[in-house]
Scaffold this motif. Structure first.
Motif, PDB file in Angstrom:
ATOM      1  N   ALA A   1       0.819  -1.214   0.000  1.00  0.00           N
ATOM      2  CA  ALA A   1       0.000   0.000   0.000  1.00  0.00           C
ATOM      3  C   ALA A   1       0.856   1.268   0.000  1.00  0.00           C
ATOM      4  N   GLN A   2       2.049   1.165   0.573  1.00  0.00           N
ATOM      5  CA  GLN A   2       2.955   2.328   0.590  1.00  0.00           C
ATOM      6  C   GLN A   2       3.646   2.562  -0.749  1.00  0.00           C
ATOM      7  N   GLY A   3       3.530   1.567  -1.654  1.00  0.00           N
ATOM      8  CA  GLY A   3       4.188   1.708  -2.950  1.00  0.00           C
ATOM      9  C   GLY A   3       5.549   1.048  -3.008  1.00  0.00           C
ATOM     10  N   VAL A   4       5.803   0.084  -2.118  1.00  0.00           N
ATOM     11  CA  VAL A   4       7.070  -0.653  -2.192  1.00  0.00           C
ATOM     12  C   VAL A   4       7.024  -1.551  -3.435  1.00  0.00           C
ATOM     13  N   PRO A   5       7.978  -1.399  -4.357  1.00  0.00           N
ATOM     14  CA  PRO A   5       7.915  -2.160  -5.612  1.00  0.00           C
ATOM     15  C   PRO A   5       8.457  -3.580  -5.487  1.00  0.00           C
ATOM     16  N   PHE A   6       7.674  -4.443  -4.853  1.00  0.00           N
ATOM     17  CA  PHE A   6       8.059  -5.851  -4.761  1.00  0.00           C
ATOM     18  C   PHE A   6       8.097  -6.484  -6.158  1.00  0.00           C
ATOM     19  N   ALA A   7       8.878  -7.566  -6.275  1.00  0.00           N
ATOM     20  CA  ALA A   7       8.925  -8.298  -7.543  1.00  0.00           C
ATOM     21  C   ALA A   7       7.558  -8.902  -7.851  1.00  0.00           C
ATOM     22  N   ARG A   8       7.187  -8.870  -9.129  1.00  0.00           N
ATOM     23  CA  ARG A   8       5.887  -9.385  -9.553  1.00  0.00           C
ATOM     24  C   ARG A   8       6.034 -10.357 -10.718  1.00  0.00           C
ATOM     25  N   GLU A   9       5.000 -11.160 -10.865  1.00  0.00           N
ATOM     26  CA  GLU A   9       4.956 -12.049 -12.022  1.00  0.00           C
ATOM     27  C   GLU A   9       4.217 -11.334 -13.146  1.00  0.00           C
ATOM     28  N   TYR A  10       4.206 -11.955 -14.344  1.00  0.00           N
ATOM     29  CA  TYR A  10       3.580 -11.275 -15.480  1.00  0.00           C
ATOM     30  C   TYR A  10       2.093 -11.033 -15.272  1.00  0.00           C
ATOM     31  N   GLY A  11       1.456 -11.871 -14.468  1.00  0.00           N
ATOM     32  CA  GLY A  11       0.038 -11.654 -14.181  1.00  0.00           C
ATOM     33  C   GLY A  11      -0.216 -10.470 -13.268  1.00  0.00           C
ATOM     34  N   GLY A  12       0.861  -9.858 -12.780  1.00  0.00           N
ATOM     35  CA  GLY A  12       0.695  -8.679 -11.945  1.00  0.00           C
ATOM     36  C   GLY A  12       0.680  -8.979 -10.453  1.00  0.00           C
ATOM     37  N   LEU A  13       0.741 -10.272 -10.105  1.00  0.00           N
ATOM     38  CA  LEU A  13       0.717 -10.630  -8.688  1.00  0.00           C
ATOM     39  C   LEU A  13       2.131 -10.769  -8.146  1.00  0.00           C
ATOM     40  N   LEU A  14       2.224 -10.824  -6.829  1.00  0.00           N
ATOM     41  CA  LEU A  14       3.538 -10.812  -6.187  1.00  0.00           C
ATOM     42  C   LEU A  14       4.272 -12.142  -6.367  1.00  0.00           C
ATOM     43  N   ASP A  15       5.565 -12.045  -6.560  1.00  0.00           N
ATOM     44  CA  ASP A  15       6.409 -13.229  -6.748  1.00  0.00           C
ATOM     45  C   ASP A  15       7.003 -13.641  -5.400  1.00  0.00           C
ATOM     46  N   ASN A  16       7.302 -14.921  -5.265  1.00  0.00           N
ATOM     47  CA  ASN A  16       7.931 -15.438  -4.048  1.00  0.00           C
ATOM     48  C   ASN A  16       9.145 -16.276  -4.384  1.00  0.00           C
ATOM     49  N   ARG A  17      10.067 -16.371  -3.432  1.00  0.00           N
ATOM     50  CA  ARG A  17      11.161 -17.335  -3.570  1.00  0.00           C
ATOM     51  C   ARG A  17      11.409 -18.008  -2.229  1.00  0.00           C
ATOM     52  N   SER A  18      12.329 -18.987  -2.217  1.00  0.00           N
ATOM     53  CA  SER A  18      12.553 -19.703  -0.957  1.00  0.00           C
ATOM     54  C   SER A  18      13.820 -19.222  -0.279  1.00  0.00           C
ATOM     55  N   PHE A  19      13.861 -19.466   1.000  1.00  0.00           N
ATOM     56  CA  PHE A  19      15.015 -19.106   1.810  1.00  0.00           C
ATOM     57  C   PHE A  19      15.372 -20.292   2.689  1.00  0.00           C
TER      58      PHE A  19
END
Lengths: 251, 638
Positions: B129-147
């Motif tokens: 909501a603050q406008g932090v540009p998280f990585a996204r997928e082509y569908g426009g939704l947020l991307d995730n990775r593992s740690f």
């Protein structure tokens, strides 16, 4: 390697500064530029002399604290690199290196190589945000954002606020800094409600702080350690014109 | 020292919601009458200052940097965990909670960790909501990775600079409040002491780093969000100015210091290049998603890495921990690297390095994909080492990175000193004996955005309004005098060693005897050596110039002086915790295969230290950890 260093020394903003000469032996090429200055400072301390003051903190090229104009270029000649990530292998034995503080009317010298960059914070205070309180916003994925725009917003958001752009600009303009923040929010849906107000407020504060205007010299892009493109300045100009027009419409 | 954790009653999943409802509130009109000081403007401090100001409190924020945007939270690279389960791979709040408890080797408080997992989802919503540009997928939704330490993909990220983007989010929220006049920002001011009046923390003493002026600031509540003490090792991935002064001064004034020996050594940092080294650079754990860690099988193999054939390489993490492989938790991966190097199979000029190889990933995904994921990290590596990780493997080695220990706090994040709250890395609360990757950002923002802004109003409503105290009070004058005396004393020595030399001597002792592996004899040795360095410091340090000026040597000396006292507390803690758990590895306590052997019978508690005079052994208190939901288990990643 052996180096001759010409370093700007200035007691405080009220006194005049001057270049002083130092010789340094045994500089290793693995050293970062700041580590080279550390070595000099350690020697100065042992000699009972005042060490050279310079801003630095993370030394990973991300906090934006380090500055320095090295041989006439903010952050030195190595493109897309902060001073802390500049390594001595980029210099040669016998080189003379000139080290000065960032130069801009809006960045007064505090001491030696340390300058006051709070003008950038004041620009941010005037509009560099999305007005949302901490609370219960809607689910993050309820707001899809095109990857292209998100990536472009990220390119702009990579700015570290170091001040190299304003220091390299012949006009002393902070346009690249302001453009990066205005563009990040203009590209995202979250930034839309305050789009007009933000562009006007940030540009106004930039002017009030004493930064100059942009005449498309592109020195800022060349000096930017994060390679932020001047195309964002074009976007800022568009945002500003759009804001001025829509503002006038209200009257 | 009374250690009442104030954990709310009721089922684990309902504690926080119930507590939030039961806490008292302050009427909006009364909020501006309360002054809150926030020291540190990183994720925890910046978020808390902004959120409390939004509610209407009168906030003053302090940072020793020239801008609140420089806090070291900015350097976090890889990501932030949340239990959103967007990838539908079996994640849940309970799983994030369980992974964190297990990752911390069963030395964290259940209730705190569960709250952290719950709040994790709000953090992502808030930041988007603050406008932090998280990585996204082509569908426009947020991307995730593992740690590391997880078998689900729950890490949100913004390229390799997630910490930067989250911090800039908190910074922009703070800027908004500064612009509105609800937060007064003090830059280039360093905390030198806290002030207690009538058993309550009522303010702080700062040194203006430009003018050298010692100043007092009074308040109704003080929040310390001053980060960790990883620089006790001299070389660490922390920023150069990171220090223990704020938390150590709070400890000296009576706050309990919890688990100081729990210090995280991060497995993937660029190895030391020489004596001039001023800090170590982290290469994000996210690289282990695609990079494979190995050393040569044979001790004498000095061939360049690409000439060593596949069958002569030891991918030791994949071999020892087949289920988690290269994504084994940090403590385990670090020790495995040390083991390989101690066995003489290390690489790099010093022999203290292992390979992190992307050749397979580049073959599988293409260079472009790898560049998109880790481009900025590869660039940073190339700048520092002059090697190109696209064509030759990276060399990495463990380094001091994060400190799980910190000021003891209750469930509300209040220390044993009334009115003194501690957030982020500066407290001990959520990570137990080892922190999992991408959890520091989560904890900092959880404390800053959601916990402190909920619990502090309850404190104010229950105890306020307070007697007016201003900075002319004798306690402030006394504390100012003590700080000035310390500075004068340091300035007067004019010895023959620099503050950095002495800091480095301390760091060497700590790394050698209280680092990745510890034992009784070594820790006892450290207890002999630390007072000697401290004594030498006060006889032989040299700080030129004046104290009423911007004096970089004095700043360093003052911080080093506090590290030299604090280090002993850390060693006592390591010595008295006679077990291995998480990051704390006592060589006396290990299974035959070299894994850490916990002793839950005797050590399933938080060790909390009470100050008892400099150079004297502090008093050890215990907060027993009661596990109502999780059963103790051997922490296996095999």
């Amino acid at each position: 390697m052996k180096l001759t260093l010409m370093i700007w020394r200035q007691e405080c903003c009220k006194k005049d500064g001057k270049m002083e000469k130092y010789f340094l032996d045994n500089v290793e090429e693995e050293m970062s530029f700041l580590e080279m200055l550390d070595v000099l400072n350690e020697r100065l301390i042992l000699e009972g002399k005042d060490p050279i003051a310079f801003d630095h903190d993370c030394r990973e090229g991300i906090c934006g604290a380090c500055s320095l104009v090295i041989n006439g270029v903010p952050h030195g000649h190595h493109k897309g690199t902060t001073t802390c990530q500049l390594h001595m292998r980029k210099f040669k034995d016998g080189d003379t290196i000139y080290v000065e503080p960032f130069r801009n009317k809006a960045f007064p010298v505090i001491k030696d190589l340390v300058v006051d960059r709070t003008a950038y914070d004041r620009i941010m205070n005037s509009g560099g945000f999305v007005s949302i309180n901490t609370g219960n916003p809607k689910d993050a994925n309820s707001l899809p954002i095109s990857k292209i725009n998100a990536d472009l917003a990220m390119d702009a958001a990579a700015c570290i606020g170091c001040g190299a752009c304003a220091s390299s600009c012949p006009n002393g303009s902070a346009m690249l800094f302001v453009a990066a923040k205005v563009s990040q929010f203009a590209l995202l849906p979250q930034g839309q409600p305050e789009r007009t107000k933000r562009a006007l407020a940030m540009v106004r504060t930039m002017d009030e702080e004493g930064f100059g205007n942009c005449t498309n010299m592109y020195e800022c892009e060349a000096a930017c350690p994060k390679n932020i493109s001047v195309r964002f300045i074009a976007r800022l100009n568009r945002e500003y014109i759009r804001a001025r027009l829509s503002e006038e419409k209200k009257i | 020292m009374i250690l009442d954790a104030k954990i709310p009653a009721g089922p684990l999943a309902e504690k926080w919601d119930k507590h939030k409802f039961e806490m008292k509130l302050v009427n909006p009109a009364n909020r501006r009458k309360y002054k809150i000081i926030v020291v540190g403007t990183g994720l925890a401090g910046g978020a808390a200052a902004a959120s409390l100001a939004e509610q209407g409190y009168n906030v003053e924020a302090f940072t020793y940097n020239d801008s609140s945007r420089r806090a070291h939270s900015i350097a976090a690279q890889g990501g932030i965990n949340a239990a959103k389960n967007y990838p539908n791979d079996g994640d849940s709040i309970y799983r994030l909670f369980y992974d964190t408890i297990k990752g911390g080797d069963f030395r964290a408080r259940e209730a705190n960790v569960y709250r952290l997992a719950q709040v994790s989802n709000n953090i992502i919503d808030q930041c988007v909501a603050q406008g932090v540009p998280f990585a996204r997928e082509y569908g426009g939704l947020l991307d995730n990775r593992s740690f590391g330490g997880a078998q689900v993909s729950r890490t949100f990220y913004a390229r390799g600079q997630t910490g930067q983007q989250l911090l800039l989010g908190a910074y922009s929220a703070l800027c908004r409040q500064v612009g509105l006049g609800t937060v007064k920002m003090h830059t280039r001011k360093e905390l030198e002491d806290i002030v207690i009046i009538n058993d309550q923390c009522r303010g702080i003493i700062t040194r203006d780093l430009v003018s050298g002026k010692i100043e007092s600031h009074s308040a109704d509540v003080v929040i310390l969000a001053t980060g960790g003490y990883g620089n006790v090792f001299y070389l660490s991935t922390n920023a150069l100015a990171c220090n223990v002064t704020a938390t150590y001064k709070a400890y000296k004034k009576g706050a309990g210091f919890a688990n100081p020996c729990f210090t995280q050594i991060h497995p993937t940092c660029i190895p030391v290049a020489g004596d001039h080294q001023s800090k170590l650079t982290l290469m994000s754990e996210s690289l282990r998603n695609d990079g494979r860690i190995w050393v040569p099988k044979s001790r004498d193999d000095k061939r360049p890495p690409n000439q060593i054939p596949e069958e002569e390489r030891d991918y030791y993490l994949e071999r020892k921990y087949p289920s988690f492989g290269n994504l084994s938790p940090r403590d385990i991966s670090s020790r495995a690297a040390k083991e390989a190097c101690d066995d003489g199979r290390g690489v790099a000029a010093s022999g203290y390095g292992v390979y992190l190889d992307f050749a397979d990933a580049i073959k599988r995904l293409g260079k472009d994909k790898i560049e998109e994921r880790y481009g900025n990290l590869f660039e940073m590596y190339e700048r520092i080492t002059n090697d190109d990780p696209y064509t030759t493997p990276m060399m990495i080695y463990p380094a001091s990175h994060y400190t799980m220990g910190g000021i003891w706090v209750d469930y509300n994040l209040m220390s044993t000193i009334k009115g003194l709250y501690v957030g982020g890395e500066a407290n001990f609360s959520d990570h137990g004996a080892n922190r999992l990757g991408a959890s520091a950002l989560m904890q900092g923002l959880s404390d800053g955005y959601f916990v402190l802004p909920s619990t502090i109003p309850h404190y104010l409503a229950s105890n306020g309004p307070f007697e007016k105290v201003d900075t002319s009070h004798p306690e402030f004058k006394k504390a100012e005098g003590e700080v000035q005396d310390k500075m004068n004393k340091i300035m007067s020595i004019k010895g023959t060693k620099t503050p950095s030399q002495l800091h480095k001597e301390l760091g060497n002792v700590m790394w050698e005897y209280c680092g990745m592996a510890r034992n009784e004899a070594g820790l006892k040795k450290a207890l002999e050596l630390i007072p000697q360095i401290r004594e030498e410091f006060w006889k032989n340090v040299n700080v030129p110039g004046e104290s009423n000026d911007l004096n970089v040597a004095l700043e360093r000396a003052s911080r080093t002086a506090d590290f030299l006292e604090f280090a002993e507390v850390m060693v006592y803690d390591a010595l008295e915790r006679d077990e291995s758990c998480g990051s704390h590895f006592r060589t006396e306590h290990q299974y035959p295969d070299g894994e850490a052997m916990r002793n839950d019978e005797e050590y399933a508690h938080v060790a909390v230290w009470e100050h008892n005079g400099v150079g004297k052994k502090p008093i050890r208190h215990k907060e027993e950890l009661n596990y109502e939901n999780v059963k103790f288990a051997v922490r296996s990643y095999k």
